[in-house]
Design a protein around this motif. Sequence first.
Motif, PDB file in Angstrom:
ATOM      1  N   PHE A  54      -0.180 -18.338  10.961  1.00 45.97           N
ATOM      2  CA  PHE A  54      -0.090 -16.998  10.686  1.00 45.97           C
ATOM      3  C   PHE A  54      -1.407 -16.898   9.826  1.00 45.97           C
ATOM      4  O   PHE A  54      -1.933 -17.541   9.286  1.00 45.97           O
ATOM      5  N   THR A  55      -1.834 -15.474  10.079  1.00 50.15           N
ATOM      6  CA  THR A  55      -3.092 -14.995   9.186  1.00 50.15           C
ATOM      7  C   THR A  55      -2.661 -14.935   7.892  1.00 50.15           C
ATOM      8  O   THR A  55      -1.373 -15.092   7.363  1.00 50.15           O
ATOM      9  N   LEU A  56      -3.715 -14.971   6.969  1.00 44.82           N
ATOM     10  CA  LEU A  56      -3.441 -14.672   5.236  1.00 44.82           C
ATOM     11  C   LEU A  56      -2.614 -13.330   5.146  1.00 44.82           C
ATOM     12  O   LEU A  56      -3.052 -12.209   5.873  1.00 44.82           O
ATOM     13  N   PRO A  57      -1.701 -13.244   4.192  1.00 42.43           N
ATOM     14  CA  PRO A  57      -1.268 -11.947   3.964  1.00 42.43           C
ATOM     15  C   PRO A  57      -2.170 -10.881   3.541  1.00 42.43           C
ATOM     16  O   PRO A  57      -2.981 -11.028   2.595  1.00 42.43           O
ATOM     17  N   GLU A  58      -1.934  -9.779   4.319  1.00 40.54           N
ATOM     18  CA  GLU A  58      -2.772  -8.466   3.867  1.00 40.54           C
ATOM     19  C   GLU A  58      -1.780  -7.495   3.151  1.00 40.54           C
ATOM     20  O   GLU A  58      -0.326  -7.402   3.308  1.00 40.54           O
ATOM     21  N   PRO A  59      -2.447  -6.550   2.298  1.00 37.19           N
ATOM     22  CA  PRO A  59      -1.673  -5.517   1.604  1.00 37.19           C
ATOM     23  C   PRO A  59      -0.701  -4.714   2.672  1.00 37.19           C
ATOM     24  O   PRO A  59      -1.673  -4.078   3.338  1.00 37.19           O
ATOM     25  N   TRP A  60       0.305  -4.408   2.700  1.00 29.23           N
ATOM     26  CA  TRP A  60       1.240  -3.426   3.522  1.00 29.23           C
ATOM     27  C   TRP A  60       0.844  -2.171   2.604  1.00 29.23           C
ATOM     28  O   TRP A  60       0.801  -1.988   1.376  1.00 29.23           O
ATOM     29  N   PRO A  61       0.453  -0.876   3.318  1.00 28.85           N
ATOM     30  CA  PRO A  61       0.041   0.253   2.559  1.00 28.85           C
ATOM     31  C   PRO A  61       1.371   1.018   1.979  1.00 28.85           C
ATOM     32  O   PRO A  61       2.535   0.839   2.319  1.00 28.85           O
ATOM     33  N   ARG A  62       0.899   1.515   0.634  1.00 26.60           N
ATOM     34  CA  ARG A  62       1.943   2.284  -0.053  1.00 26.60           C
ATOM     35  C   ARG A  62       1.222   3.568  -0.390  1.00 26.60           C
ATOM     36  O   ARG A  62       0.798   3.695  -1.517  1.00 26.60           O
ATOM     37  N   PRO A  63       1.155   4.567   0.597  1.00 29.22           N
ATOM     38  CA  PRO A  63       0.301   5.758   0.335  1.00 29.22           C
ATOM     39  C   PRO A  63       1.075   6.786  -0.960  1.00 29.22           C
ATOM     40  O   PRO A  63       0.570   7.468  -1.215  1.00 29.22           O
ATOM     41  N   ASP A  64       2.410   6.437  -1.158  1.00 27.25           N
ATOM     42  CA  ASP A  64       3.280   7.296  -2.105  1.00 27.25           C
ATOM     43  C   ASP A  64       3.426   6.684  -3.314  1.00 27.25           C
ATOM     44  O   ASP A  64       4.426   6.922  -3.929  1.00 27.25           O
ATOM     45  N   GLY A  65       2.695   5.606  -3.636  1.00 25.28           N
ATOM     46  CA  GLY A  65       2.742   5.103  -5.145  1.00 25.28           C
ATOM     47  C   GLY A  65       3.095   3.646  -4.878  1.00 25.28           C
ATOM     48  O   GLY A  65       3.553   3.254  -3.772  1.00 25.28           O
ATOM     49  N   TRP A  66       3.017   2.840  -6.091  1.00 21.16           N
ATOM     50  CA  TRP A  66       3.024   1.566  -5.879  1.00 21.16           C
ATOM     51  C   TRP A  66       4.627   0.822  -5.248  1.00 21.16           C
ATOM     52  O   TRP A  66       4.408  -0.286  -4.990  1.00 21.16           O
ATOM     53  N   ASN A  67       5.624   1.685  -5.650  1.00 23.37           N
ATOM     54  CA  ASN A  67       6.813   1.122  -5.328  1.00 23.37           C
ATOM     55  C   ASN A  67       7.447   1.744  -4.188  1.00 23.37           C
ATOM     56  O   ASN A  67       8.657   1.711  -3.858  1.00 23.37           O
ATOM     57  N   LYS A  68       6.755   2.434  -3.265  1.00 23.78           N
ATOM     58  CA  LYS A  68       7.106   3.119  -1.926  1.00 23.78           C
ATOM     59  C   LYS A  68       6.351   2.586  -0.589  1.00 23.78           C
ATOM     60  O   LYS A  68       5.303   3.091  -0.554  1.00 23.78           O
ATOM     61  N   SER A  69       6.852   1.791  -0.216  1.00 21.44           N
ATOM     62  CA  SER A  69       5.934   1.364   0.934  1.00 21.44           C
ATOM     63  C   SER A  69       6.071   2.178   2.171  1.00 21.44           C
ATOM     64  O   SER A  69       7.120   2.862   2.343  1.00 21.44           O
ATOM     65  N   ALA A  70       4.929   2.225   3.030  1.00 18.67           N
ATOM     66  CA  ALA A  70       4.942   3.078   4.179  1.00 18.67           C
ATOM     67  C   ALA A  70       5.975   2.555   5.139  1.00 18.67           C
ATOM     68  O   ALA A  70       6.409   1.366   5.143  1.00 18.67           O
ATOM     69  N   ARG A  71       6.496   3.325   6.037  1.00 19.62           N
ATOM     70  CA  ARG A  71       7.517   2.868   7.178  1.00 19.62           C
ATOM     71  C   ARG A  71       6.858   2.164   8.309  1.00 19.62           C
ATOM     72  O   ARG A  71       7.362   1.096   8.944  1.00 19.62           O
ATOM     73  N   GLU A  72       5.518   2.707   8.540  1.00 12.32           N
ATOM     74  CA  GLU A  72       4.658   1.861   9.629  1.00 12.32           C
ATOM     75  C   GLU A  72       3.432   2.127   9.240  1.00 12.32           C
ATOM     76  O   GLU A  72       2.609   2.608   8.367  1.00 12.32           O
ATOM     77  N   HIS A  73       2.693   1.198  10.056  1.00 19.67           N
ATOM     78  CA  HIS A  73       1.252   0.834   9.615  1.00 19.67           C
ATOM     79  C   HIS A  73       0.550   0.454  11.236  1.00 19.67           C
ATOM     80  O   HIS A  73       1.211  -0.435  11.885  1.00 19.67           O
ATOM     81  N   THR A  74      -0.643   0.945  11.434  1.00 18.52           N
ATOM     82  CA  THR A  74      -1.253   0.540  12.565  1.00 18.52           C
ATOM     83  C   THR A  74      -2.593  -0.180  12.375  1.00 18.52           C
ATOM     84  O   THR A  74      -3.350   0.375  11.340  1.00 18.52           O
ATOM     85  N   PHE A  75      -2.795  -1.208  12.814  1.00 14.92           N
ATOM     86  CA  PHE A  75      -3.938  -2.082  12.820  1.00 14.92           C
ATOM     87  C   PHE A  75      -4.547  -2.605  13.864  1.00 14.92           C
ATOM     88  O   PHE A  75      -4.054  -2.779  14.941  1.00 14.92           O
ATOM     89  N   ALA A  76      -5.671  -3.019  13.595  1.00 17.57           N
ATOM     90  CA  ALA A  76      -6.530  -3.586  14.974  1.00 17.57           C
ATOM     91  C   ALA A  76      -6.503  -5.276  14.631  1.00 17.57           C
ATOM     92  O   ALA A  76      -6.905  -5.478  13.602  1.00 17.57           O
ATOM     93  N   ILE A  77      -6.342  -5.919  15.678  1.00 15.43           N
ATOM     94  CA  ILE A  77      -6.597  -7.355  15.565  1.00 15.43           C
ATOM     95  C   ILE A  77      -7.697  -7.699  16.822  1.00 15.43           C
ATOM     96  O   ILE A  77      -7.686  -6.905  17.732  1.00 15.43           O
ATOM     97  N   THR A  78      -8.301  -8.902  16.742  1.00 16.40           N
ATOM     98  CA  THR A  78      -9.126  -9.253  17.922  1.00 16.40           C
ATOM     99  C   THR A  78      -8.443 -10.442  18.574  1.00 16.40           C
ATOM    100  O   THR A  78      -8.239 -11.581  17.722  1.00 16.40           O
ATOM    101  N   VAL A  79      -8.380 -10.370  19.760  1.00 14.92           N
ATOM    102  CA  VAL A  79      -7.796 -11.418  20.596  1.00 14.92           C
ATOM    103  C   VAL A  79      -8.755 -12.304  21.320  1.00 14.92           C
ATOM    104  O   VAL A  79      -9.740 -11.946  21.352  1.00 14.92           O
TER     105      VAL A  79
END
Length: 432
Positions: free
Chosen positions: A299-324
């Motif tokens: 696995f890649t190193l952990p990245e922060p999952w977005p929390r747009p509404d404050g430190w204790n509310k994580s987003a439901r979904e996240h779109t990101f780009a990877i290179t294969v």
Amino acid sequence: MKQIFFSIKGLCIFLAVPFFLGALLFPASVKADQTIVIVIDPGHGGKNLGAQYEGYTEKDMTMITAKAMKEELEKYEGVAVYLTHEEDADMSIKDRALFAKNRDADFLFCLHYNMSEYHTLFGSEVWVPAQGEYYAKGYSFAQIQMKEFSDIGLNSRGIKTRLNDRDENYYGILRYCTQENVPSVLIEHCHLDHDKDKPFYQQGEEQLKEFGRMDAAAVAKYFGLKSSVLNVDYSDFPVPETKVPASIVRPDKTEPELCRIEVSDIDQETGQVTVRMEAWDGDSYILYYNYSLDGGNTFTLPEPWPRPDGWNKSAREHTFAITVPFDQPVTLVAGASNGYDVWAQSGPVSIDPVPDPERLREEERIKQEKALREAQKQYQEITYEDTAGQEEAGNISMVLAVLIGIIVLCMLFVSFFMARAISSLLKGNKKR
Ligand SMILES: [Zn+2]
């Protein structure tokens, strides 16, 4: 004399009434002078170095932060601040808790800097006792502290409890403080072994002191302190309320309930794949995500999952780009972890090999070159044939030229002899 006696008696009654009223209004448990007693415990000390990484030693860092925190807190009114130890010395965890108990502390704040086993984690966390009002007080304070960490850009790893196998608080300082009836928290400011946290301490002492001043502000807000020196007044600060839990608050040991991915776009030119990921944990929130291109082996190193509404509310979904990688089949798997570093894995998604555009271009170039060579070869053959025809034509014209030459010469001879014959005929006629 009698008059003086009565006036003394009157004075006594005059003084006693407000005293009794005061006793009724303020229960005995509240300190008479209302001074808030704060004990700061710099984590580790003496032979107990704490975390060590790339020249950083935790015990030195916690001492710098703790002293700055004390200095800052003392600028507020109505507060008495102590450090469990001011020298670099060994001190048992129990003695630290007893130190706070003996000073009738309102709160003990234990300061630490963190490190993770595989150097993969980053961010701040606050550990709180798991029981009753100690949990509630710890959690209320920690929310203020965590917002401050989050505001300066640190990844908040949450406010958590941790228990040992006897169901007691895992961290000794929280365990002993709770036993001694002292509210307490353990603050892990950031990680010493991760690049993402380095900007918060690597500039040196001033940054460590800044952490101390930040801790002091959180304490001042929690206790509603004011300071004429700093020109701040937190007496109306809205301290988040925490319900006193009826039973012990256990850590979240279940993995996130939702972890799912889908590939929405593949750029054939760059090999960039757009991944839409959904992750959710009902008990805590999503802290990190990572992914694997080999079906979950690495696995890649952990990245922060977005929390747009404050430190204790994580987003439901996240779109990101990877290179294969080009020309390889890829089996994509994503991971999501909650506040307690419990990971869930998504189902696999197969991605067909993306052809290497460089290779395709090279192949096309070779194909074109070959075609060009073919064409040139054919052209040369045609040209050779054409030249041969021209030669033949040349030969014919040369034969013709020779023939014409011969005819011309013959005619010249004939004319010459005819001219001579005519002239001799004419001479013969004259002699006669
Ligand atoms: Zn530590």
